[in-house]
Design a protein around this motif. Sequence first.
Motif, mmCIF file in Angstrom:
data_model
loop_
_atom_site.group_PDB
_atom_site.id
_atom_site.type_symbol
_atom_site.label_atom_id
_atom_site.label_comp_id
_atom_site.label_asym_id
_atom_site.label_seq_id
_atom_site.Cartn_x
_atom_site.Cartn_y
_atom_site.Cartn_z
ATOM 1 N N TYR A 34 -24.093 -14.806 0.832
ATOM 2 C CA TYR A 34 -24.159 -16.094 1.517
ATOM 3 C C TYR A 34 -22.833 -16.836 1.390
ATOM 4 O O TYR A 34 -22.213 -16.861 0.332
ATOM 5 C CB TYR A 34 -25.278 -16.953 0.945
ATOM 6 N N ASN A 59 -30.821 -16.388 14.611
ATOM 7 C CA ASN A 59 -31.966 -17.288 14.743
ATOM 8 C C ASN A 59 -32.522 -17.293 16.170
ATOM 9 O O ASN A 59 -32.884 -18.335 16.706
ATOM 10 C CB ASN A 59 -31.608 -18.698 14.286
ATOM 11 N N GLU A 90 -25.730 -17.594 6.077
ATOM 12 C CA GLU A 90 -26.182 -18.707 5.246
ATOM 13 C C GLU A 90 -27.667 -18.502 4.962
ATOM 14 O O GLU A 90 -28.388 -17.918 5.768
ATOM 15 C CB GLU A 90 -25.963 -20.050 5.958
ATOM 16 N N ARG A 91 -28.109 -19.002 3.829
ATOM 17 C CA ARG A 91 -29.513 -18.877 3.439
ATOM 18 C C ARG A 91 -30.399 -19.458 4.551
ATOM 19 O O ARG A 91 -30.133 -20.519 5.077
ATOM 20 C CB ARG A 91 -29.759 -19.615 2.128
ATOM 21 N N GLY A 92 -31.420 -18.699 4.952
ATOM 22 C CA GLY A 92 -32.347 -19.142 5.984
ATOM 23 C C GLY A 92 -32.007 -18.661 7.387
ATOM 24 O O GLY A 92 -32.829 -18.766 8.289
ATOM 25 N N ASP A 93 -30.794 -18.152 7.595
ATOM 26 C CA ASP A 93 -30.421 -17.621 8.909
ATOM 27 C C ASP A 93 -30.999 -16.221 9.070
ATOM 28 O O ASP A 93 -31.090 -15.452 8.110
ATOM 29 C CB ASP A 93 -28.904 -17.559 9.079
ATOM 30 N N TYR A 94 -31.377 -15.904 10.301
ATOM 31 C CA TYR A 94 -31.952 -14.605 10.625
ATOM 32 C C TYR A 94 -31.059 -13.942 11.674
ATOM 33 O O TYR A 94 -30.850 -14.494 12.756
ATOM 34 C CB TYR A 94 -33.373 -14.791 11.171
#
Length: 114
Positions: A34, A59, A90-94
Amino acid sequence: MRTLILFSALAAVYCSKDHTPPKVQVYSFNPGKYGMQNTLICHVSGFHPPDIDIQLMKNGKEVRDSQLTDLAFIKNWQFHLNKRVDFTPERGDYYSCRVTHGFHQKDFAWEPNM
């Protein structure tokens, strides 16, 4: 009439048993971390016919400025391509690779292993 015959012939070839779905690998150039710049790569291989669309997604939205290699093939007329883009996860990105081949569309996720 000639156009209709040509279209029918092309459709028959496209839908024939020679239709081979692609094998897809989604990975990063470096191990995923990350906040660290990296390169996301989608390697698509072993498909026929060569009509294919590859999109790199973040996302659910297409990432712009990606680069596509030239279409290449091996002796049995199976094709392969790479598409890549620089990215900073980044954390949470897909992240995923969306491949459309013929009438089939499928998303393949990047597994960051972080």
